[in-house]
Design a protein around this motif. Sequence first.
Motif, mmCIF file in Angstrom:
data_model
loop_
_atom_site.group_PDB
_atom_site.id
_atom_site.type_symbol
_atom_site.label_atom_id
_atom_site.label_comp_id
_atom_site.label_asym_id
_atom_site.label_seq_id
_atom_site.Cartn_x
_atom_site.Cartn_y
_atom_site.Cartn_z
ATOM 1 N N TYR A 258 -2.007 1.046 -9.791
ATOM 2 C CA TYR A 258 -2.667 -0.175 -9.361
ATOM 3 C C TYR A 258 -3.651 -0.535 -10.468
ATOM 4 O O TYR A 258 -4.481 0.299 -10.859
ATOM 5 C CB TYR A 258 -3.446 0.029 -8.056
ATOM 6 C CG TYR A 258 -2.593 0.145 -6.814
ATOM 7 C CD1 TYR A 258 -2.075 -0.992 -6.206
ATOM 8 C CD2 TYR A 258 -2.336 1.381 -6.234
ATOM 9 C CE1 TYR A 258 -1.310 -0.898 -5.052
ATOM 10 C CE2 TYR A 258 -1.571 1.484 -5.086
ATOM 11 C CZ TYR A 258 -1.056 0.344 -4.500
ATOM 12 O OH TYR A 258 -0.295 0.437 -3.352
ATOM 13 N N ILE B 214 -3.952 -3.352 -3.811
ATOM 14 C CA ILE B 214 -5.188 -2.567 -3.761
ATOM 15 C C ILE B 214 -6.080 -3.024 -4.907
ATOM 16 O O ILE B 214 -5.644 -3.076 -6.052
ATOM 17 C CB ILE B 214 -4.882 -1.062 -3.865
ATOM 18 C CG1 ILE B 214 -3.976 -0.621 -2.709
ATOM 19 C CG2 ILE B 214 -6.185 -0.259 -3.858
ATOM 20 C CD1 ILE B 214 -4.566 -0.783 -1.338
ATOM 21 N N THR C 181 0.851 -1.185 0.000
ATOM 22 C CA THR C 181 0.000 0.000 0.000
ATOM 23 C C THR C 181 0.882 1.229 0.000
ATOM 24 O O THR C 181 1.849 1.301 0.758
ATOM 25 C CB THR C 181 -0.907 0.018 1.244
ATOM 26 O OG1 THR C 181 -1.677 -1.173 1.271
ATOM 27 C CG2 THR C 181 -1.842 1.211 1.213
ATOM 28 N N GLY D 174 -8.223 2.191 -0.731
ATOM 29 C CA GLY D 174 -8.480 0.761 -0.598
ATOM 30 C C GLY D 174 -9.951 0.443 -0.422
ATOM 31 O O GLY D 174 -10.827 1.235 -0.728
#
Length: 435
Positions: A248, A234, A197, A203
């Motif tokens: 991500y 994520i 993270t 998230g």
Amino acid sequence: MRILHTSDWHLGQHFMGKTRQAEHQQLIDWLLIQVEAHAVDAVLIAGDVFDTGAPPSYARELYSQLVVRLHGAGVALLLLGGNHDSVATLGESRAMLACLSTTVVAAVDDAAGQVVLLPLRGGKSEAGCIVCAVPFIRPRDVLQSQAGQSAEEKQQSMQAAIHDYYHAVYEAGRARQVALTQELGRVVPLIATGHLTTVGASGNESVREIYVGSLDAYPTAAFPPVDYIALGHIHKPQKVGGLAHIRYCGSPIPLGFDEARQQKEMLLVDLGADGLTAITPLPVPRFQSLVSASGNLFELATAIREAAEEGSPDKPVWMEVTVAEDDYLADLPARVEAMTQGLPVEVLRVRRQRGTAAASLAGELSETLDELSPDDVFAHRLAQEELTPDLQLALSQRYRAVVAGLSEDRADYSDITRASMHCRTVVTSLSEDAA
């Protein structure tokens, strides 16, 4: 060089009594079509290949199928270990999979061992890009525990250790890049991976925290200066810190009802001699309908009928319902079940709005003072008040001043009883200020 960036497949997930096997099979079929349609050179899965360290046999079968089918298509595959993955499980077939155009990086290794060369499509040895292949980093991989460290010191030590490791791998990757440039007469792009993270990432409920406490937030600026950073962990697709080259991709299927409304995607990443040239989101179809609805029984009846339009007898919609206003009724599950009769809908979870709130409150009440710092206690108490931002700030400043005074005077309080009496005086004073 075109890479398909994906992550967080969670093969073998057991979802409220339901298997995701059919969805993952359809996902693999769809992926192979996209690989051909978009002339992908390599597929990169940035962690959490499996949902557990001991995946069921059908999940291992899907995994093997993905490897074999990509190899048959002449496409390289790079697999990174995530926090859900077992290092032993991923590593057990590493040598064999290397013969099938697949590179597995299950755990942290020496820096040079983390540098992977991905070839162009067709199984040729022609270099496409260099990857600083960093998997999920466990604290024990890069850090030795030291007695007496505070939480803040542990956080700083962990971030420094991750930073040092990333840059060691980056330096090894740069050395490989320089050597290949001299050998080939062209610049080979350099990218990196990660399963963690970062600061600023958004998230959701189905993401399991990967470090203890606040050690999960890695500063975006601490990443090495590579052409692209492919991240996992994520489940929501997003840029990080507004930077287009740090991404991500998110999970390819929704892994919880909190992800039901997300458009899942993979990322087509184009790289050339000048570095990153394009990133194209590739929307993933929804292979199983998930719907989350809330309201009183009348509103839920309408929501269930609307959800049924997305389902079919052989593939019913999976629903989560949260009952408000009528949540005092003892026979709620039976009432909700009656609403679904004759409809292609399966309600997997019924929640009571007040029950959910009570469970949250019970969780807070179960905490003891031994588990909370004074700052935690004050934050919990302040959160219960409906105050203006200015008053919240004023109370926070007053609290810090009182704590500072207590620190100076703590020698005057030789036992817990007298200290508790003083704390009650402080709370009374704060309450009067809030009023």
